[in-house]
Design a protein around this motif. Structure first.
Motif, PDB file in Angstrom:
ATOM      1  N   SER A   5     -71.718   5.294 -15.777  1.00 54.44           N
ATOM      2  CA  SER A   5     -70.586   5.311 -14.895  1.00 54.44           C
ATOM      3  C   SER A   5     -69.583   6.260 -15.582  1.00 54.44           C
ATOM      4  CB  SER A   5     -70.194   3.781 -14.754  1.00 54.44           C
ATOM      5  OG  SER A   5     -71.210   3.077 -13.962  1.00 54.44           O
ATOM      6  N   LEU A   6     -69.209   5.947 -16.822  1.00 59.74           N
ATOM      7  CA  LEU A   6     -68.255   6.695 -17.572  1.00 59.74           C
ATOM      8  C   LEU A   6     -68.307   8.322 -17.462  1.00 59.74           C
ATOM      9  CD1 LEU A   6     -67.598   4.340 -20.618  1.00 59.74           C
ATOM     10  CD2 LEU A   6     -65.857   4.854 -18.797  1.00 59.74           C
ATOM     11  N   PHE A  52     -65.777  10.809 -15.443  1.00 56.33           N
ATOM     12  CA  PHE A  52     -65.070  11.933 -16.055  1.00 56.33           C
ATOM     13  C   PHE A  52     -65.674  13.114 -16.137  1.00 56.33           C
ATOM     14  CE2 PHE A  52     -63.634   7.845 -18.303  1.00 56.33           C
ATOM     15  CZ  PHE A  52     -62.422   7.867 -17.821  1.00 56.33           C
ATOM     16  N   SER A  53     -66.620  13.189 -15.249  1.00 55.04           N
ATOM     17  CA  SER A  53     -67.454  14.473 -15.238  1.00 55.04           C
ATOM     18  C   SER A  53     -66.618  15.657 -14.503  1.00 55.04           C
ATOM     19  CB  SER A  53     -68.861  14.491 -14.327  1.00 55.04           C
ATOM     20  OG  SER A  53     -68.430  13.897 -13.012  1.00 55.04           O
ATOM     21  N   LYS A  54     -67.165  17.018 -14.401  1.00 55.10           N
ATOM     22  CA  LYS A  54     -66.699  17.970 -13.964  1.00 55.10           C
ATOM     23  C   LYS A  54     -65.929  17.844 -12.417  1.00 55.10           C
ATOM     24  CE  LYS A  54     -67.105  22.895 -13.858  1.00 55.10           C
ATOM     25  NZ  LYS A  54     -68.083  24.057 -14.090  1.00 55.10           N
ATOM     26  N   ILE A  80     -62.382  15.738 -18.037  1.00 58.17           N
ATOM     27  CA  ILE A  80     -61.888  15.821 -19.203  1.00 58.17           C
ATOM     28  C   ILE A  80     -62.473  16.592 -20.115  1.00 58.17           C
ATOM     29  CG2 ILE A  80     -60.797  14.455 -20.969  1.00 58.17           C
ATOM     30  CD1 ILE A  80     -60.174  12.269 -19.103  1.00 58.17           C
ATOM     31  N   LYS A  81     -62.171  17.669 -20.472  1.00 56.82           N
ATOM     32  CA  LYS A  81     -62.966  18.399 -21.639  1.00 56.82           C
ATOM     33  C   LYS A  81     -62.836  17.761 -22.818  1.00 56.82           C
ATOM     34  CE  LYS A  81     -61.738  23.024 -19.310  1.00 56.82           C
ATOM     35  NZ  LYS A  81     -61.117  24.112 -19.404  1.00 56.82           N
ATOM     36  N   GLY A  82     -64.198  17.698 -23.568  1.00 56.91           N
ATOM     37  CA  GLY A  82     -64.207  17.069 -24.767  1.00 56.91           C
ATOM     38  C   GLY A  82     -64.467  15.575 -24.646  1.00 56.91           C
ATOM     39  N   SER A 129     -64.726   0.275 -22.320  1.00 55.18           N
ATOM     40  CA  SER A 129     -65.803  -0.330 -21.510  1.00 55.18           C
ATOM     41  C   SER A 129     -65.559   0.055 -20.231  1.00 55.18           C
ATOM     42  CB  SER A 129     -65.908  -1.954 -21.921  1.00 55.18           C
ATOM     43  OG  SER A 129     -64.672  -2.305 -21.499  1.00 55.18           O
ATOM     44  N   THR A 130     -64.359   0.347 -19.749  1.00 49.81           N
ATOM     45  CA  THR A 130     -64.001   0.940 -18.404  1.00 49.81           C
ATOM     46  C   THR A 130     -63.324   2.083 -18.336  1.00 49.81           C
ATOM     47  OG1 THR A 130     -61.934  -0.177 -18.005  1.00 49.81           O
ATOM     48  CG2 THR A 130     -63.720  -1.415 -17.915  1.00 49.81           C
ATOM     49  N   PRO A 131     -63.207   2.811 -17.174  1.00 48.10           N
ATOM     50  CA  PRO A 131     -62.567   4.118 -17.580  1.00 48.10           C
ATOM     51  C   PRO A 131     -60.948   3.918 -17.862  1.00 48.10           C
ATOM     52  CG  PRO A 131     -64.045   4.156 -15.512  1.00 48.10           C
ATOM     53  CD  PRO A 131     -64.028   2.837 -16.187  1.00 48.10           C
TER      54      PRO A 131
END
Length: 589
Positions: free
Chosen positions: A444-445, A449-451, A456-458, A474-476
C-alpha cells in the motif's frame, strides 16, 4: 435461481466492463479467450430469446464495436464505419460461416477466399486526403475514434505522403498497430530497471504507446503498422478482389502481410490455419489466429454488413497451447487490498517459449471448481498466449491420485496471523489486518508514493522497507511526520540524502486530486478512472460522500467500479485516514 433475462443483463454488464478495461484503459482483467467465450454465451442466449431483447441498438455489446473512447483524447468521426469481426473458435464454427455465405449470396460455385494473419494489435484507421495523412484514428465505438495522429506520425511504417498512382482523393486505410516481440521484451526490461509500468502483453504495450501524451515516448517504442484493407470515400472502387486492394496498398507505400494466400475450399483454409498455427512461434510478432475474407468485392457487397461486423469475413482463432505438469505445492500471497491469492507451484514447463512454474488459482471457488489437490497432474495453458492458467486435473487410469493432498485454505493470514474473512460469494478471501499486515502495509505504501500517486523521489520500496523495519511508518500519514534525526540513523542514508528526501516529502504535500485518488488504492481504480472522478467531482469531500446514482452518471464507470468506490468511502477507517491525511497535504488544481 437467475432467470434468462437476468443472465442476459449480467452478461451484458460484464462484457461492457471488460471491454472498457481492454479497449479504453489497455488494462485487461481477463484474457481474449475468456472475453470471447462470454460474448459467445451472450450471442447464444440472445438468439434463443429474441423476445427478451431490449429494443435499443446500443443496449447489448453484441451490437457494438469496441468501447468507450479515452477521456483525455480528442475524437474524430470515421467517414465509413470501422467494424469488428465475427469469431470462429473451431472447425464447426468456421463451416457455419462458409455455409452462411453460400446461402446468403445464392452462389453455387466455389467462392474464392483470401486468408491473412490476425495480428494481435490495436486497430487503426488512416485518413488520407489528396495522398497526405490527415488523421490517424483508433476504432473507438466503430463510428467515432480517438485522434492519435501525432503519435501515429512517429511510426516509420506509416507514410505521411502516399506514393504511386491512382490514389483516391479521400481514402481510409485500415490496419493494426503492433509491437515486435523483441521490442516488447526490451521495453519491459527497461521499465523494470527504472521501476516504471510493465505491460502484460505486446498488444497492451502497442495500445498504451499509441495513446501517449508525449509523442517522443511513442517514437521510442518502435511501433509497427500493417494494413488489411481500405475504403474509398465518395469515389468508385475499380478493384475486383480483396487481394487486388491489398496490392494497391503495398504500391502506395504501406506494408501488408507477406503471409496472405488464396483458398478455394474449407480444406485449404484448414490447411493454412494449421500451417500458421505451427509456425507462429517463429514469427517476430504475436498473432491470435487467421482472418478469412471473401475475395470477390462483388460478393462482399452482395453479403453486406451487420451492425457489428462484415458478413463476408471471420476471425478464425487459435486455441490456447496446453501442456501437462505436476502441482508441487500451493502458497498463499497477500495483496495490497488484503486479498488472499493461492499460487500454484508447478513442476516447470515451457509453453510458446515461456517458462511457467507459478500459476494463480484466484480463490477458493476456482480450486473447488477444478477439484484440485497437491500432487495432481494438471493441464496448463497460456490463455490468449499470455496468462498461464490451470485448465483441469488429469484423471485417468494411468495416473494415480492416491498421493494427492487436499489444499487447505488458511484461516489466518500467513503474514500477520489476522483472521481471514470472506467478503463475497465469488470465493475471494481477505486478511482483516489492514495496515497491521506487513504485506498490505508495504504494498500500500509503495502504491501510495509511486510515480502516479504522491511521486516522492527517494521513497522507493527499499527505503519504505527500512522505515517499516525501524517502526517509523505504518501508514502514509507517518511519512509526513518524519524527522531528520530518524532518517540519518538508517543504513546508507547520509545527511544530504536525508535532507533531499524531506524536501521531496514537503514538495509532495501539494498534490493534484486525481493523484490523491489514485494513491488511495481503491480496488479497480487506475490512473484514468482517478482522472474521471477528479474531473467530475473536483472535490475530495464530494467524492467521500458520493452516492451510487452520482457514479452512474459518469461514462466509463461501470457497476463493479461504482460498488468498489462506495464500499471504500463507506469504511469508517478509510474516512478517518483521509481526514487525518488532509491535515498534512494541500490539494491543487
Amino acid at each position: 435461481m437467475k432467470s434468462t433475462k437476468d443472465k442476459i443483463i449480467l452478461l451484458r454488464k460484464k462484457i461492457f466492463y471488460y471491454a472498457y478495461l481492454y479497449y479504453t484503459l489497455d488494462a485487461p482483467l481477463i484474457s481474449d479467450y475468456e472475453y470471447d467465450e462470454l460474448m459467445k454465451q451472450l450471442q447464444e442466449l440472445e438468439q434463443k430469446n429474441k423476445n427478451l431483447l431490449i429494443p435499443i441498438a446500443n443496449s447489448s455489446p453484441t451490437n457494438i464495436v469496441g468501447s468507450i473512447n479515452h477521456p483525455e483524447l480528442k475524437t474524430v468521426t470515421h467517414l465509413t464505419s470501422m467494424l469488428s469481426l465475427d469469431n470462429a473458435f473451431n472447425r464447426e464454427d468456421y463451416l457455419k460461416f462458409e455455409k452462411k455465405i453460400y446461402k446468403l449470396s445464392g452462389i453455387i460455385n466455389s467462392i474464392e477466399l483470401c486468408c491473412e494473419l490476425k495480428i494481435d494489435g490495436l486497430a487503426l484507421s488512416l485518413l488520407y486526403k489528396q495522398g497526405k495523412l490527415k488523421y490517424a484514428i483508433t476504432r473507438g465505438d466503430g463510428k467515432v475514434g480517438e485522434n492519435v495522429t501525432v503519435n501515429a506520425m512517429t511510426i516509420k511504417s506509416i507514410p505521411l505522403i502516399l506514393n504511386g498512382e491512382n490514389i483516391p482523393p479521400v481514402l481510409e486505410i485500415r490496419g493494426e498497430v503492433f509491437m515486435k516481440k523483441y521490442d516488447f521484451i526490451k521495453m519491459n526490461t527497461y521499465a523494470k530497471n527504472y521501476k516504471d509500468k510493465l505491460f502484460s502483453n505486446s498488444r497492451n504495450a502497442a495500445a498504451g504507446s499509441l495513446r501517449q501524451k508525449d509523442s517522443t515516448i511513442s517514437a521510442q517504442r518502435n511501433l509497427m503498422f500493417c494494413a488489411y484493407g481500405y475504403n474509398i470515400v465518395n469515389g468508385i472502387e475499380d478493384s475486383t478482389t480483396h487481394l487486388e486492394k491489398l496490392n494497391k496498398i503495398k504500391n502506395w507505400g504501406i506494408p501488408i502481410s507477406n503471409h496472405t494466400v488464396l483458398c478455394n475450399s474449407s480444406q485449404e483454409v484448414f490447411s493454412y490455419f494449421n500451417k500458421i498455427k505451427h509456425h507462429r512461434i517463429l514469427l517476430d510478432f504475436n498473432i491470435d489466429g487467421i482472418v478469412v475474407k471473401v475475395n470477390s468485392i462483388k460478393i462482399q457487397n452482395l453479403l453486406g454488413n451487420s451492425s457489428r461486423y462484415p458478413r463476408w469475413a471471420i476471425a478464425f482463432k487459435f486455441k490456447s497451447i496446453e501442456k501437462v505438469t505436476k502441482l508441487l505445492n500451493v502458497d498463499f500471497q497477500v495483496g495490497r487490498t488484503g486479498v488472499i491469492t493461492p499460487i500454484a507451484r508447478l513442476k516447470p514447463i515451457e509453453i510458446s517459449g515461456v517458462k511457467i512454474s507459478n500459476v494463480s488459482l484466484y480463490n477458493k471457488n476456482e480450486i473447488k471448481k477444478i477439484g484440485l489437490c497437491i500432487g495432481d497432474y494438471v493441464t496448463v495453458s497460456r490463455v490468449g498466449d499470455v496468462i498461464p492458467k490451470i485448465i483441469n486435473v488429469i484423471s485417468s487410469s494411468h495416473i494415480s491420485r492416491s498421493n494427492s493432498k487436499k489444499i487447505i485454505f488458511p484461516k489466518d493470514c500467513p503474514i500477520c496471523h489476522s483472521l481471514i474473512i470472506q467478503k463475497s460469494k465469488l470465493g475471494n478471501s481477505y486478511c482483516s489486518g489492514g495496515f497491521k499486515c506487513l504485506a498490505q502495509c508495504q504494498q500500500s505504501l509503495n502504491h501510495f508514493f509511486s510515480k502516479k500517486g504522491f511521486n516522492i523521489k527517494g521513497l522507493g520500496p527499499k527505503m519504505i522497507n527500512k522505515l517499516i523495519d525501524f517502526d517509523y511508518i505504518s501508514t502514509p500519514v507517518d511519512v509526513f511526520r518524519l524527522k531528520i534525526k530518524q532518517l540519518i540513523i538508517l543504513k546508507d542514508v547520509g545527511l544530504h540524502s536525508a535532507n533531499n528526501l524531506l524536501k521531496e516529502i514537503d514538495r509532495s504535500r501539494h498534490i493534484k486530486l486525481n493523484q490523491l485518488i489514485y494513491a488511495l488504492g481503491i480496488v479497480g481504480i487506475g490512473e484514468v478512472t482517478a482522472k474521471l472522478l477528479s474531473m467530475y467531482f473536483n472535490d475530495i469531500h464530494r467524492i467521500m460522500e458520493v452516492q451510487l446514482w452520482d457514479l452512474k452518471k459518469i461514462s466509463g464507470i461501470g457497476p463493479i467500479l461504482a460498488n468498489n468506490i462506495i464500499m471504500f468511502f463507506n469504511d469508517k477507517r478509510n474516512n478517518k485516514f483521509i481526514k487525518c491525511l488532509l491535515n498534512h497535504i494541500h490539494i491543487i488544481n
